[in-house]
Scaffold this motif. Structure first.
Motif, short mmCIF file in Angstrom:
data_model
loop_
_atom_site.label_atom_id
_atom_site.label_comp_id
_atom_site.label_asym_id
_atom_site.label_seq_id
_atom_site.Cartn_x
_atom_site.Cartn_y
_atom_site.Cartn_z
N THR A 1 0.86 -1.19 0.00
CA THR A 1 0.00 0.00 0.00
C THR A 1 0.89 1.23 0.00
O THR A 1 2.11 1.12 -0.07
CB THR A 1 -0.92 0.02 1.24
OG1 THR A 1 -0.11 -0.10 2.42
CG2 THR A 1 -1.92 -1.12 1.20
N LYS A 2 0.27 2.39 0.09
CA LYS A 2 1.00 3.65 0.02
C LYS A 2 2.13 3.70 1.07
O LYS A 2 1.84 3.64 2.26
CB LYS A 2 0.03 4.80 0.24
CG LYS A 2 0.52 6.11 -0.31
CD LYS A 2 -0.49 7.19 -0.04
CE LYS A 2 0.17 8.54 -0.29
NZ LYS A 2 -0.65 9.63 0.17
N MET B 1 -5.78 1.19 0.80
CA MET B 1 -4.58 1.53 0.04
C MET B 1 -3.84 2.74 0.59
O MET B 1 -2.69 2.98 0.23
CB MET B 1 -4.93 1.76 -1.44
CG MET B 1 -5.45 0.52 -2.15
SD MET B 1 -4.36 -0.94 -2.01
CE MET B 1 -3.02 -0.49 -3.10
N SER C 1 -7.02 -4.30 -10.31
CA SER C 1 -5.75 -3.69 -10.72
C SER C 1 -5.41 -4.09 -12.15
O SER C 1 -5.06 -3.24 -12.97
CB SER C 1 -4.62 -4.15 -9.79
OG SER C 1 -4.94 -3.87 -8.47
N LEU D 1 -7.91 -2.43 -14.66
CA LEU D 1 -7.70 -0.99 -14.88
C LEU D 1 -6.43 -0.74 -15.69
O LEU D 1 -6.43 0.06 -16.63
CB LEU D 1 -7.62 -0.24 -13.55
CG LEU D 1 -8.95 -0.03 -12.83
CD1 LEU D 1 -8.72 0.60 -11.46
CD2 LEU D 1 -9.89 0.84 -13.65
N LEU D 2 -5.36 -1.45 -15.34
CA LEU D 2 -4.10 -1.18 -16.05
C LEU D 2 -4.17 -1.68 -17.50
O LEU D 2 -3.68 -1.01 -18.41
CB LEU D 2 -2.92 -1.78 -15.28
CG LEU D 2 -2.68 -1.09 -13.91
CD1 LEU D 2 -1.64 -1.82 -13.09
CD2 LEU D 2 -2.27 0.38 -14.08
N LEU E 1 -6.51 0.68 -19.46
CA LEU E 1 -5.81 1.93 -19.72
C LEU E 1 -4.88 1.77 -20.92
O LEU E 1 -4.82 2.63 -21.80
CB LEU E 1 -5.00 2.27 -18.47
CG LEU E 1 -4.44 3.65 -18.38
CD1 LEU E 1 -5.57 4.65 -18.24
CD2 LEU E 1 -3.53 3.75 -17.15
N ILE F 1 5.48 7.29 -21.38
CA ILE F 1 5.19 7.06 -19.95
C ILE F 1 5.52 5.63 -19.51
O ILE F 1 5.38 5.28 -18.35
CB ILE F 1 3.71 7.34 -19.58
CG1 ILE F 1 2.77 6.38 -20.32
CG2 ILE F 1 3.34 8.79 -19.83
CD1 ILE F 1 1.42 6.22 -19.65
N ASP G 1 7.70 5.14 -16.36
CA ASP G 1 7.04 5.56 -15.12
C ASP G 1 5.93 4.58 -14.73
O ASP G 1 5.75 4.27 -13.57
CB ASP G 1 6.44 6.96 -15.28
CG ASP G 1 7.51 8.02 -15.49
OD1 ASP G 1 8.54 7.94 -14.79
OD2 ASP G 1 7.32 8.91 -16.32
N LEU G 2 5.22 4.11 -15.76
CA LEU G 2 4.13 3.16 -15.52
C LEU G 2 4.67 1.87 -14.93
O LEU G 2 4.12 1.31 -13.99
CB LEU G 2 3.39 2.90 -16.84
CG LEU G 2 2.19 1.95 -16.78
CD1 LEU G 2 1.14 2.46 -15.80
CD2 LEU G 2 1.54 1.80 -18.17
N PHE H 1 5.68 2.27 -11.34
CA PHE H 1 4.47 2.34 -10.51
C PHE H 1 3.89 0.94 -10.30
O PHE H 1 3.53 0.56 -9.20
CB PHE H 1 3.43 3.26 -11.18
CG PHE H 1 2.12 3.32 -10.44
CD1 PHE H 1 2.01 3.97 -9.22
CD2 PHE H 1 0.98 2.73 -10.98
CE1 PHE H 1 0.80 4.03 -8.55
CE2 PHE H 1 -0.24 2.79 -10.31
CZ PHE H 1 -0.32 3.44 -9.10
N PHE I 1 3.59 -1.59 -6.58
CA PHE I 1 2.40 -2.19 -5.98
C PHE I 1 2.19 -3.63 -6.41
O PHE I 1 1.09 -4.17 -6.31
CB PHE I 1 1.17 -1.32 -6.28
CG PHE I 1 1.28 0.01 -5.61
CD1 PHE I 1 1.01 0.13 -4.26
CD2 PHE I 1 1.72 1.11 -6.31
CE1 PHE I 1 1.16 1.34 -3.62
CE2 PHE I 1 1.88 2.33 -5.68
CZ PHE I 1 1.59 2.45 -4.32
#
Lengths: 335, 335
Positions: free
Chosen positions: A132-133, A216, A241, A244-245, A248, A265, A268-269, A272, A276
């Motif tokens: 999580t964060k 999260m 998850s 969504l990914l 996207l 991107i 960076d993706l 990320f 997680f």
């Protein structure tokens, strides 16, 4: 300390398991015993570099599949990697651990049958670490007990807290109860009763209810729930998850402009996604079983296996089982 | 047909509610009655264009807040927009509906107290439409009943099926039972029993268990669960979606390369977000209540309110309440 690894369990066994073991001995200077088909393991070991004395093999002949009825498989497949692994842990008692990416049901049934519960523990729980964060949140029970009583949930709070303290090195981990509202009087009759019991539990830092939308954010270190809700939550996390990914990605690739942007991107993706990924956090221990038992994700790659072994080392170093025994003993006396 | 709209409920009331109502009367040529502070509504109406005869006002003096104890608020605030709205629906009986973005708890308590249950219905359920791949999936109960019996879940299957048939125009909607495995024998004692009852329910197309990781694939049209699990699921969906999309944004904005890429994918990202936004699917009906009652999301903007009104029209046109009465009657006789 004895670490046994089931070389035959999981979607990418034995290759990724063996590779993960070689990476682990190189990185953590531990000794591992791999359980599985001797010829297959030797073949895979020939493809990786590692100090020969750091890995040995305990041969097994069969494998328990993901779709087999757990208790039946444990009883009938005495020569399977899971049963041989559990027997090995049982012989060594508290100073050993089995890591397996095999069937969760078979590991639980086998763990209960071969190793049993720690004295005073009503039900063992599967404790899944979630990225999580900024940190890791431990969710338990994430699937071992579909039907729970409030007393089990209270013990899950104790089990999770001890594990978190010793494996993630946090002195007073925040223990939250998963609920449909933050107020004390919210929820099902089960969670209302569990709230009371957790409030009265001296050995834990109970912070009250936590809603699923806040998981999260990492507000709690340990989240307590029944095994039905926990498993629903965990599988939704995985499903959503990836949905969504992937969605996207599709959306971006649908236009030329998006394709160029997507290429820019990508890095960076990926970082990320990595942050997680469940591969980062290692395996999920069955807490309350009298012996070390860590379940790695069925789709574990070598990196995830290496991280599950790292967690097994921390589990042993933290002396989790005797700490659970002592705390449960004290909590029961204080009643 | 009478559609009442609570102009005072929700985070952006009255402005966004009134704007959504004006948009709805312009688009659907319906008549609406707005309930709330007369001066506030008149003020907001002066800012929008609409045919004057299409909207009138039913004045109310107070508002029930999100944090008030539901039953206490319903009893004490007789002049609140929710109570006045429910009384209005009650007067008109089956031919009217109330749309509100106010407190879910107060709407449920008020609905039960003022309108009651349809004959034969054990518990009403909150049925939330979720945007999934290529279509809408209806999740019920998404929060009205924290403690459920198997018989309630069976009725939720009937309620959801009738609503889906008539509002989303699917002849035999696929009804799935939320569970932690797809096999019949999986799950808690509650869902095992519910599985049997749903299998025996003649009026529905029961497709068996569905796992939470598969919800977004849209494999089922209607998903049945208890209100505790349903609410946990729904809030995780909200929390995780915003966490992932915000996290992604942060990750992209952390590099110059990413920033340029982010600008290029912005349009695709927005259309993807829009496709899966809860604003698209309108409100969630309380099914089983004897009267139309639709809960719009607390954070509804004008667009979401317009879509909730669209759903209210379909609810009325579909004659849901008498269809529920008839089907429950037949299912009970067949026992």
């Amino acid at each position: 300390m004895h670490i046994f690894v089931d070389a035959m369990g999981g979607d990418f066994a034995p290759r990724e398991i063996v590779k993960g073991c070689a990476d682990a001995v190189n990185e953590y200077q531990v000794h591992l015993t791999l359980i599985g088909s001797e010829s297959a393991i030797i073949n895979e070991l020939s493809l990786v570099k590692y100090p020969k004395e750091a890995i040995d093999i305990l041969p097994s002949k069969s494998v328990i599949g993901f779709n087999e009825e757990p208790m039946k498989a444990i009883r009938e497949k005495q020569d399977s990697s899971i049963v041989i692994g559990l027997d090995a842990v049982n012989r060594d008692e508290e100073d050993s651990v089995l890591v397996s990416a095999g069937s969760t049901g078979a590991l639980l049934a086998g763990g209960l049958f071969k190793l049993g519960r720690i004295k005073g523990i009503k039900r063992p729980a599967l404790a899944t670490p979630l990225p999580t964060k900024d940190h890791v949140t431990l969710l338990l029970d994430s699937g071992a007990n579909a039907d729970c009583k409030a007393e089990y949930l209270q013990q899950f709070g104790i089990l999770g807290s001890i594990y978190y303290q010793n494996v993630f090195n946090v002195a007073f981990p925040k223990v939250g109860l998963l609920n449909i509202g933050t107020e004390e009087e919210k929820g099902s009759s089960l969670v209302k009763k569990a709230y009371q019991l957790l409030s009265e539990t001296k050995s834990i830092n109970f912070i009250g209810n936590i809603e699923s939308r806040d998981i999260m954010n990492g507000d709690a270190d340990v989240i307590v729930t029944d095994g039905f809700t926990g498993n629903i939550l965990l599988k939704q996390l995985e499903g959503l998850s990836s949905f969504l990914l992937n969605g996207l990605k599709q959306a971006i690739l649908s236009s030329t402009r998006g394709k160029i942007g997507g290429a820019l991107i990508k890095k960076d993706l990926q970082s990320f996604k990595k942050e997680f990924s469940s591969d980062e956090v290692g395996g999920a221990p069955f807490l309350g079983i009298r012996g070390g038992l860590i379940k790695a994700h069925g789709s574990s790659n070598a990196y995830a296996i290496k991280n599950a072994i790292k967690q097994a080392i921390a589990y042993m170093d933290g002396d989790i089982i005797s700490k659970i025994e002592n705390t449960i003993n004290i909590e029961m006396q204080s009643k």
